[in-house]
Design an enzyme around this catalytic site. Sequence first.
Site, PDB file in Angstrom:
ATOM      1  N   SER A 144       0.810  -1.242  -0.126  1.00  0.00           N
ATOM      2  CA  SER A 144       0.059  -0.041   0.008  1.00  0.00           C
ATOM      3  C   SER A 144       0.914   1.172  -0.036  1.00  0.00           C
ATOM      4  O   SER A 144       1.807   1.351   0.367  1.00  0.00           O
ATOM      5  CB  SER A 144      -0.868  -0.133   1.280  1.00  0.00           C
ATOM      6  OG  SER A 144      -0.063   0.422   2.499  1.00  0.00           O
ATOM      7  N   ASP A 145       0.487   2.386  -0.535  1.00  0.00           N
ATOM      8  CA  ASP A 145       0.872   3.674  -0.402  1.00  0.00           C
ATOM      9  C   ASP A 145       0.741   4.143   1.148  1.00  0.00           C
ATOM     10  O   ASP A 145      -0.242   3.397   1.628  1.00  0.00           O
ATOM     11  CB  ASP A 145       0.277   4.701  -1.354  1.00  0.00           C
ATOM     12  CG  ASP A 145       1.409   5.927  -1.705  1.00  0.00           C
ATOM     13  OD1 ASP A 145       2.240   6.207  -0.801  1.00  0.00           O
ATOM     14  OD2 ASP A 145       1.055   6.725  -2.601  1.00  0.00           O
ATOM     15  N   TRP A 146       1.323   5.027   1.698  1.00  0.00           N
ATOM     16  CA  TRP A 146       1.215   5.393   3.036  1.00  0.00           C
ATOM     17  C   TRP A 146      -0.105   5.730   3.478  1.00  0.00           C
ATOM     18  O   TRP A 146      -0.226   6.958   3.172  1.00  0.00           O
ATOM     19  CB  TRP A 146       2.574   6.231   3.387  1.00  0.00           C
ATOM     20  CG  TRP A 146       3.920   5.622   3.820  1.00  0.00           C
ATOM     21  CD1 TRP A 146       4.700   5.681   4.714  1.00  0.00           C
ATOM     22  CD2 TRP A 146       4.475   4.588   2.906  1.00  0.00           C
ATOM     23  NE1 TRP A 146       5.811   4.892   4.767  1.00  0.00           N
ATOM     24  CE2 TRP A 146       5.692   4.324   3.608  1.00  0.00           C
ATOM     25  CE3 TRP A 146       4.282   3.918   1.806  1.00  0.00           C
ATOM     26  CZ2 TRP A 146       6.470   3.137   3.226  1.00  0.00           C
ATOM     27  CZ3 TRP A 146       5.398   3.019   1.225  1.00  0.00           C
ATOM     28  CH2 TRP A 146       6.257   2.632   2.028  1.00  0.00           C
ATOM     29  N   GLN A 147      -0.829   4.937   4.084  1.00  0.00           N
ATOM     30  CA  GLN A 147      -2.080   5.410   4.729  1.00  0.00           C
ATOM     31  C   GLN A 147      -3.176   5.065   3.448  1.00  0.00           C
ATOM     32  O   GLN A 147      -4.131   5.796   3.517  1.00  0.00           O
ATOM     33  CB  GLN A 147      -2.223   6.719   5.142  1.00  0.00           C
ATOM     34  CG  GLN A 147      -1.288   6.893   6.529  1.00  0.00           C
ATOM     35  CD  GLN A 147      -1.761   8.063   7.274  1.00  0.00           C
ATOM     36  OE1 GLN A 147      -1.921   8.315   8.437  1.00  0.00           O
ATOM     37  NE2 GLN A 147      -1.648   9.262   6.401  1.00  0.00           N
ATOM     38  N   ALA A 148      -2.796   4.334   2.443  1.00  0.00           N
ATOM     39  CA  ALA A 148      -3.794   4.266   1.327  1.00  0.00           C
ATOM     40  C   ALA A 148      -4.659   3.026   1.612  1.00  0.00           C
ATOM     41  O   ALA A 148      -5.406   2.813   0.876  1.00  0.00           O
ATOM     42  CB  ALA A 148      -3.040   3.956   0.032  1.00  0.00           C
TER      43      ALA A 148
END
Length: 873
Positions: free
Chosen positions: A292-296
Amino acid sequence: MRLRSAAQWLLVLPARSSGLADKNSHQPLEKRTLATSEPFYPSPWMNPDADGWTEAYARAKEFVSRMTLLEKVNLTTGVGWEAEQCVGQVGAIPRLGLRSLCMQDSPLGVRGTDFNSGFPSGQTAAATFDRGLIYRRGYAMGQEARGKGVNVLLGPVAGPLGRAPTGGRNWEGFSPDPVLTGVGMAESIKGIQDAGTIACAKHFIGNEQEHFRQVGEAQGYGFNISEALSSNIDDKTLHELYLWPFADAVRAGVGSVMCSYQQLNNSYSCQNSKLLNGLLKGELGFQGFVMSDWQAQHTGAASAVAGLDMTMPGDTEFNTGRSYWGANLTLAVLNGTVPAYRIDDMAMRIMAAFFKVNKDIKLDPINFSFWTLDTYGPIHWAAQTGYQQINYHVDVRADHGSLIREIGAKGTVLLKNTGSLPLKKPKFLAVIGEDAGPNTSGPNSCSDRGCDNGTLAMGWGSGTANFPYVVTPDAALQAQALQDGSRYESILSNYATSQIKALVSQANVTAIVFVNADSGEGYINVDGNMGDRKNLTLWKDGDALVKNVASWCSNTIVVIHSPGPVLLTEWYNSPNVTAILWAGLPGQESGNSIADVLYGRVNPAARSPFTWGPTRESYGTDVLYTPNNGNGAPQDDFTEGVFIDYRYFDKTNSSVIYEFGHGLSYTTFEYSNIRVQKSNAGKYEPTTGKTSPAPTFGNFSTNLKDYVFPSHEFPYVYEYIYPYLNTTDPKAASGDANYGQTADKFLPPHATDSSAQPLLRSSGKNSPGGNRQLYDVMYTITADIKNTGSIVGEEVPQLYVALGGPDDPKVQLRDFDRIRIDPGKTAQFRGTLTRRDLSNWDTTLQDWVISKYKKTAYVGRSSRKLDLSIELP
């Protein structure tokens, strides 16, 4: 340590249809049916027989078979923002000798460290049209990352592709052309991974603007939205444009793929089963892991069964200590919500990617801290515990400065030249503009390069790296002038109008004006540009500066540093503007690179990786700057289809300033003698058959006592994400009042199916990238290129194809080369056309097909200077 259950995060809008209906395109948003994304389950499990992955999977199986459930969860879950040294890390497996894996930006170097290099942007590298240089750049970045202890370098970038010229992060990628970007992705990945670092292709997919990509970020700017932007892309466009370079990345053996922040067709990318399960793992046969992207990440079990394999940085929001996975994933596997084969598949994918680039399980230590450059400090930054030496200041630069200088020069596009270049010991050289000089506060004084002070050598955001130094154009040109005995003066301001006029109005002046425009990631706002550019004009009144200097000096040369096109309409055609160069974002050797080109030490051969249109509106696409769906998810409809950049200008028969692929040289070339040879490629056979059933590796205890935090073994670190439960009462551990519901109450049908699954007809049984026959060479095109000038030069012949259908672009780039040719000599260009190059995506068959329309191949020096053509037999 209150934990949330996996079930608590399951309620998501199901992914339904594959795209937009054309009948909707003219309807007011409130009257339209919103795009949806169809479900695809179960998540395809790894294929240990896939080309290029067999040895890695054999080693992964041996390793994962020995792992406990807690260790598997630890491997898949980030430990939290600021929990350890890197921008992202997963838990270690100390029992088996594996330290925590380190994920670190960026796609142009190692972010947030010292004694590392600041490389040219991907876009500048793409402008070289040189596969070898792009590979060497990737290899050097991979070496530097490995030298710092990084295991996954977060790049290269194919999302954004560059749909809108104002897009903030276009410069992190390569080009709005999918073939050029695909080459950039493949060569970068090969280089990074040959150097022993896992590459991460990002951001998958449709991540074409910064506005509204994250709810919290948008709300911070005052926008009232409750869900992130939805990029609404139809099936055909997705395959023929945005998915194309990711297919090249998968075929190149990329170890990881990062899913993006925004939604695609109103389903978040990191839980969009059609994207991750259907397209990436099913159709393309991706064998690595999805991060995941950061906090996605927005859900727990739902994202697991939708194809997510690793969550970064692990916490639901930065510094909360709460996670959708961690203990929740442990509990979800124990209670059967997430099937055991899925956690095994996650672990297998991660370890196969690891073994694909690492010979040994023992890794060099991480020798830096992203959170500080201090030598000593807390290793757990958020908790401020574990005080020790955290930065060892390891110099990983080697001789990469010379490579950076070469890429910067060979990526500089000579857009216009009426004879003033190359410079030959000019009598009087006047250098004008802030962009020629230094950031007076230091090259790294703005966090993540979040300002535009002095010469522009990279954009801003997480896609940056600290500079070890920056050679300014002023410094490099002054050194050359002193060597030549030239008179030299510089005014490093855009606003010292009277002084500039007095200087450049003198006799015998060659004036070089340096101007720029900047952009970057959305969490930084520079002068009202919230990542995406507000406009396509030059910054700091650069257009006025150019027009003023050109009105006072008849030999004005303009150098542009920018993250994409700018508007040149008001001054490019002035007879006093004798040369224009686009120097992109060239990295730390900026001044030396431009001096090499200006003085002819490097004969320019770079080509523009995008089109220079006359107006902002002429591109036909732009960033969505204003929410258009109440406080719901803004809807960004990609109604232009595949017609972006030069494809759009060609479709509308619009004039351009400089076309895609344009670039001049200090010598001249002549094209002749195009020929075509048809290969004996066989008939295309769609893939048939089934996968094996889902494999599992080892049993695990179902006794919850075995999963409680072992406080007798080590202390709990504040805000650190663990795989352990805090109680043997599962309902209490979950914190979920509805705990105990069976998976079929909230997971889509077939989400936990472990039976053999039918292979997609467009997929390859063992060939990452899709059906192997898509890459069969159908035709070989050759042409003769003669250097008709008096000096050695490099030429970039480009092979385009017209597919002939009424909905096809006029021409599409399909191959290219960069060839060195001595004066008076002739070289042969050889390009190939594969089955994929000649195909369209059939939305009914869900496969690639070659249409009945006449196909024509073109060889030329740009998208609109197609010297030669030949019909394909």
